[in-house]
Scaffold this motif. Structure first.
Motif, PDB file in Angstrom:
ATOM      1  N   GLU A  47       0.801  -1.217   0.000  1.00 58.47           N
ATOM      2  CA  GLU A  47       0.000   0.000   0.000  1.00 58.47           C
ATOM      3  C   GLU A  47       0.835   1.268   0.000  1.00 58.47           C
ATOM      4  OE1 GLU A  47      -2.835  -0.442   3.164  1.00 58.47           O
ATOM      5  OE2 GLU A  47      -4.103  -1.720   1.945  1.00 58.47           O
ATOM      6  N   GLU A  48       2.074   1.139  -0.383  1.00 54.39           N
ATOM      7  CA  GLU A  48       2.906   2.321  -0.585  1.00 54.39           C
ATOM      8  C   GLU A  48       2.440   3.028  -1.854  1.00 54.39           C
ATOM      9  OE1 GLU A  48       4.969   5.042   0.360  1.00 54.39           O
ATOM     10  OE2 GLU A  48       5.763   3.350   1.507  1.00 54.39           O
ATOM     11  N   ARG A  49       2.667   4.325  -1.920  1.00 53.89           N
ATOM     12  CA  ARG A  49       2.261   5.058  -3.116  1.00 53.89           C
ATOM     13  C   ARG A  49       3.142   4.684  -4.295  1.00 53.89           C
ATOM     14  NH1 ARG A  49      -0.875   9.254  -4.483  1.00 53.89           N
ATOM     15  NH2 ARG A  49      -1.603   9.285  -2.361  1.00 53.89           N
ATOM     16  N   MET A  50       2.493   4.327  -5.403  1.00 55.43           N
ATOM     17  CA  MET A  50       3.237   3.906  -6.575  1.00 55.43           C
ATOM     18  C   MET A  50       3.836   5.112  -7.291  1.00 55.43           C
ATOM     19  SD  MET A  50       2.902   0.609  -6.610  1.00 55.43           S
ATOM     20  CE  MET A  50       3.187  -0.010  -8.265  1.00 55.43           C
ATOM     21  N   MET A  51       5.043   4.911  -7.827  1.00 54.67           N
ATOM     22  CA  MET A  51       5.697   5.945  -8.609  1.00 54.67           C
ATOM     23  C   MET A  51       5.586   5.573 -10.080  1.00 54.67           C
ATOM     24  SD  MET A  51       7.531   7.814  -6.171  1.00 54.67           S
ATOM     25  CE  MET A  51       9.039   8.328  -6.971  1.00 54.67           C
ATOM     26  N   LYS A  52       5.274   6.558 -10.909  1.00 53.58           N
ATOM     27  CA  LYS A  52       5.185   6.290 -12.335  1.00 53.58           C
ATOM     28  C   LYS A  52       6.560   6.479 -12.965  1.00 53.58           C
ATOM     29  CE  LYS A  52       2.332   7.144 -16.349  1.00 53.58           C
ATOM     30  NZ  LYS A  52       1.314   7.982 -16.992  1.00 53.58           N
ATOM     31  N   THR A  53       6.983   5.471 -13.698  1.00 57.73           N
ATOM     32  CA  THR A  53       8.262   5.584 -14.384  1.00 57.73           C
ATOM     33  C   THR A  53       8.045   6.160 -15.770  1.00 57.73           C
ATOM     34  OG1 THR A  53       8.125   3.356 -15.305  1.00 57.73           O
ATOM     35  CG2 THR A  53       9.110   3.577 -13.139  1.00 57.73           C
TER      36      THR A  53
END
Ligand SMILES: [Zn+2]
Ligand SMILES: [Zn+2]
Length: 67
Positions: A47-53
């Protein structure tokens, strides 16, 4: 960031990325409401915030899960 209130269904805008997000229309806590702009915002596992690559993938900065 743009979110739709799960209680009253109206949208609100905020610069806040984390923490409490109160609906300005009805006062509901929208912290757990999904953002409309992205398909996935939180890691499935931790549930960590996803980072967009930059190649249109999402990666979790905490566990390294990719979507
Ligand atoms: Zn509301
Ligand atoms: Zn994760």
């Amino acid at each position: 960031m743009k979110k739709t209130c799960p209680k009253c269904g109206r949208t609100s805008y905020s610069a806040y990325e984390e923490g409490t997000w109160i609906c300005p229309h009805c006062g509901a806590d929208m912290r757990n409401a999904g953002a409309e702009s992205t398909a996935i915002t939180e890691c499935f596992w931790c549930e960590e915030r996803m980072m967009k690559t930059n190649n249109n993938m999402y990666v979790c900065p905490s566990c390294g899960w990719r979507y």
